[in-house]
Design a protein around this motif. Structure first.
Motif, PDB file in Angstrom:
ATOM      1  N   GLU A  70     -40.035  -2.568  44.399  1.00 24.02           N
ATOM      2  CA  GLU A  70     -39.336  -2.723  43.115  1.00 24.02           C
ATOM      3  C   GLU A  70     -37.878  -3.034  43.431  1.00 24.02           C
ATOM      4  O   GLU A  70     -37.342  -2.554  44.435  1.00 24.02           O
ATOM      5  CB  GLU A  70     -39.405  -1.436  42.285  1.00 24.02           C
ATOM      6  CG  GLU A  70     -40.759  -1.121  41.713  1.00 24.02           C
ATOM      7  CD  GLU A  70     -41.153  -1.994  40.532  1.00 24.02           C
ATOM      8  OE1 GLU A  70     -40.270  -2.670  39.950  1.00 24.02           O
ATOM      9  OE2 GLU A  70     -42.342  -1.995  40.192  1.00 24.02           O
ATOM     10  N   PRO A  84     -34.796   1.481  40.932  1.00 18.86           N
ATOM     11  CA  PRO A  84     -35.603   2.669  40.655  1.00 18.86           C
ATOM     12  C   PRO A  84     -36.346   2.532  39.321  1.00 18.86           C
ATOM     13  O   PRO A  84     -35.833   1.944  38.369  1.00 18.86           O
ATOM     14  CB  PRO A  84     -34.565   3.795  40.588  1.00 18.86           C
ATOM     15  CG  PRO A  84     -33.418   3.302  41.404  1.00 18.86           C
ATOM     16  CD  PRO A  84     -33.379   1.816  41.175  1.00 18.86           C
ATOM     17  N   ALA A  87     -44.281   3.266  36.366  1.00 19.98           N
ATOM     18  CA  ALA A  87     -45.131   3.439  37.549  1.00 19.98           C
ATOM     19  C   ALA A  87     -46.597   3.551  37.140  1.00 19.98           C
ATOM     20  O   ALA A  87     -47.477   2.971  37.786  1.00 19.98           O
ATOM     21  CB  ALA A  87     -44.698   4.663  38.342  1.00 19.98           C
ATOM     22  N   VAL A  93     -41.360   1.777  46.620  1.00 23.39           N
ATOM     23  CA  VAL A  93     -41.619   2.839  45.661  1.00 23.39           C
ATOM     24  C   VAL A  93     -42.968   3.429  46.035  1.00 23.39           C
ATOM     25  O   VAL A  93     -43.878   2.714  46.454  1.00 23.39           O
ATOM     26  CB  VAL A  93     -41.684   2.255  44.232  1.00 23.39           C
ATOM     27  CG1 VAL A  93     -42.294   3.243  43.262  1.00 23.39           C
ATOM     28  CG2 VAL A  93     -40.321   1.826  43.771  1.00 23.39           C
ATOM     29  N   TYR A 120     -45.909   5.960  44.304  1.00 23.34           N
ATOM     30  CA  TYR A 120     -46.321   6.675  43.100  1.00 23.34           C
ATOM     31  C   TYR A 120     -47.502   7.582  43.425  1.00 23.34           C
ATOM     32  O   TYR A 120     -48.473   7.171  44.049  1.00 23.34           O
ATOM     33  CB  TYR A 120     -46.710   5.697  41.993  1.00 23.34           C
ATOM     34  CG  TYR A 120     -47.194   6.374  40.738  1.00 23.34           C
ATOM     35  CD1 TYR A 120     -46.353   7.217  40.016  1.00 23.34           C
ATOM     36  CD2 TYR A 120     -48.486   6.183  40.273  1.00 23.34           C
ATOM     37  CE1 TYR A 120     -46.799   7.855  38.857  1.00 23.34           C
ATOM     38  CE2 TYR A 120     -48.932   6.803  39.114  1.00 23.34           C
ATOM     39  CZ  TYR A 120     -48.085   7.640  38.419  1.00 23.34           C
ATOM     40  OH  TYR A 120     -48.526   8.270  37.285  1.00 23.34           O
ATOM     41  N   VAL A 133     -42.866   9.765  40.876  1.00 26.68           N
ATOM     42  CA  VAL A 133     -42.433   8.520  41.504  1.00 26.68           C
ATOM     43  C   VAL A 133     -41.404   8.841  42.579  1.00 26.68           C
ATOM     44  O   VAL A 133     -40.445   9.577  42.323  1.00 26.68           O
ATOM     45  CB  VAL A 133     -41.778   7.564  40.478  1.00 26.68           C
ATOM     46  CG1 VAL A 133     -41.355   6.265  41.149  1.00 26.68           C
ATOM     47  CG2 VAL A 133     -42.720   7.286  39.330  1.00 26.68           C
ATOM     48  N   HIS A 134     -41.609   8.268  43.749  1.00 22.54           N
ATOM     49  CA  HIS A 134     -40.667   8.404  44.857  1.00 22.54           C
ATOM     50  C   HIS A 134     -39.921   7.068  44.955  1.00 22.54           C
ATOM     51  O   HIS A 134     -40.469   6.092  45.460  1.00 22.54           O
ATOM     52  CB  HIS A 134     -41.411   8.660  46.171  1.00 22.54           C
ATOM     53  CG  HIS A 134     -42.360   9.808  46.104  1.00 22.54           C
ATOM     54  ND1 HIS A 134     -42.098  11.000  46.720  1.00 22.54           N
ATOM     55  CD2 HIS A 134     -43.564   9.952  45.493  1.00 22.54           C
ATOM     56  CE1 HIS A 134     -43.106  11.826  46.506  1.00 22.54           C
ATOM     57  NE2 HIS A 134     -43.996  11.215  45.751  1.00 22.54           N
ATOM     58  N   ASN A 135     -38.687   7.038  44.439  1.00 24.05           N
ATOM     59  CA  ASN A 135     -37.862   5.832  44.514  1.00 24.05           C
ATOM     60  C   ASN A 135     -36.992   5.888  45.758  1.00 24.05           C
ATOM     61  O   ASN A 135     -36.823   6.926  46.390  1.00 24.05           O
ATOM     62  CB  ASN A 135     -36.971   5.732  43.272  1.00 24.05           C
ATOM     63  CG  ASN A 135     -37.739   5.288  42.045  1.00 24.05           C
ATOM     64  OD1 ASN A 135     -38.188   4.159  41.966  1.00 24.05           O
ATOM     65  ND2 ASN A 135     -37.912   6.193  41.090  1.00 24.05           N
ATOM     66  N   ARG A 136     -36.382   4.772  46.100  1.00 24.07           N
ATOM     67  CA  ARG A 136     -35.474   4.700  47.260  1.00 24.07           C
ATOM     68  C   ARG A 136     -34.138   5.346  46.966  1.00 24.07           C
ATOM     69  O   ARG A 136     -33.436   5.778  47.868  1.00 24.07           O
ATOM     70  CB  ARG A 136     -35.241   3.241  47.648  1.00 24.07           C
ATOM     71  CG  ARG A 136     -36.470   2.510  48.085  1.00 24.07           C
ATOM     72  CD  ARG A 136     -36.145   1.079  48.521  1.00 24.07           C
ATOM     73  NE  ARG A 136     -35.192   0.411  47.675  1.00 24.07           N
ATOM     74  CZ  ARG A 136     -35.508  -0.417  46.679  1.00 24.07           C
ATOM     75  NH1 ARG A 136     -36.766  -0.654  46.392  1.00 24.07           N
ATOM     76  NH2 ARG A 136     -34.578  -0.996  45.962  1.00 24.07           N
TER      77      ARG A 136
END
Length: 193
Positions: free
Chosen positions: A20, A23, A29, A79, A81, A88-91
């Motif tokens: 992505e 975020p 997600a 990302v 999920y 959600v694990h975003n950067r």
């Protein structure tokens, strides 16, 4: 307690990873994760069931492999999920402490969690997920568990402080302040040592 001990995911566990440009939240997600694509995922996890950007993990390997997938996503700028937990694990955005780990009572361990994940993980506490902690090993930590109200502990410089907080939003504010390097939360509550 591990994720498989909760009974959730007894048949296995699924994660999705994809790229992505910024975020994203949980609602987006949920819409996108079935179309996830991550070409390096199969190469990195050849022994797992991988299709595009989806990885299905057997119940006996959930803790080990899911934590490796979270690290893979972070390293590759993807990302990740987790549809079982709806997280959600975003950067980004990241907190102030490189190497800090997010631990949950259902077995999730994420190194360098984004602040949105910290916020959302706190909302997953239950009998199956009895605590959430941010830990910078050898330096300090913050941990919370629900017990009617929320039992919050903070340790720094060898001193453990504890307090009770009634509202989840106040717990979230403490965790996000702590993760951001802001200690002003210590002034807002009555702490015992």
């Amino acid at each position: 307690m591990s994720f498989r001990d909760t009974g959730v995911g007894a048949m296995g566990f699924e994660l999705a990873v994809w790229r992505e440009s910024e975020p994203i939240g949980r609602a987006l997600a949920r819409e996108r994760y079935r179309r996830a694509e991550a070409p390096l995922l199969k190469e990195r996890f050849p022994d797992e069931d991988v299709s595009g950007g989806l990885i299905r993990i057997g119940a006996d390997r959930v803790d080990e492999v899911s934590n490796a997938v979270f690290a893979f996503a972070r390293d590759e700028g993807l990302v990740c999920y987790d549809p079982q937990r709806d997280l959600v694990h975003n950067r980004e955005p990241l907190g102030a402490y490189p190497g800090i780990q997010l631990h949950t009572g259902d077995g999730m361990v994420v190194t360098d969690p984004d602040l949105g994940l910290v916020h959302d993980a706190l909302g997953t506490m239950s009998a199956q997920n009895p605590f959430v902690a941010l830990v910078l090993y050898g330096r300090h930590f913050m941990q919370v568990s629900p017990d009617g109200a929320f039992e919050l502990e903070f340790k720094e410089s060898g001193v453990i402080r504890a307090t009770r907080i009634d509202e989840l939003n106040e717990v979230r504010a403490c965790f996000l302040a702590y993760a951001s390097g802001d200690r002003s939360f210590l002034e807002h509550f009555q702490w015992s040592s």
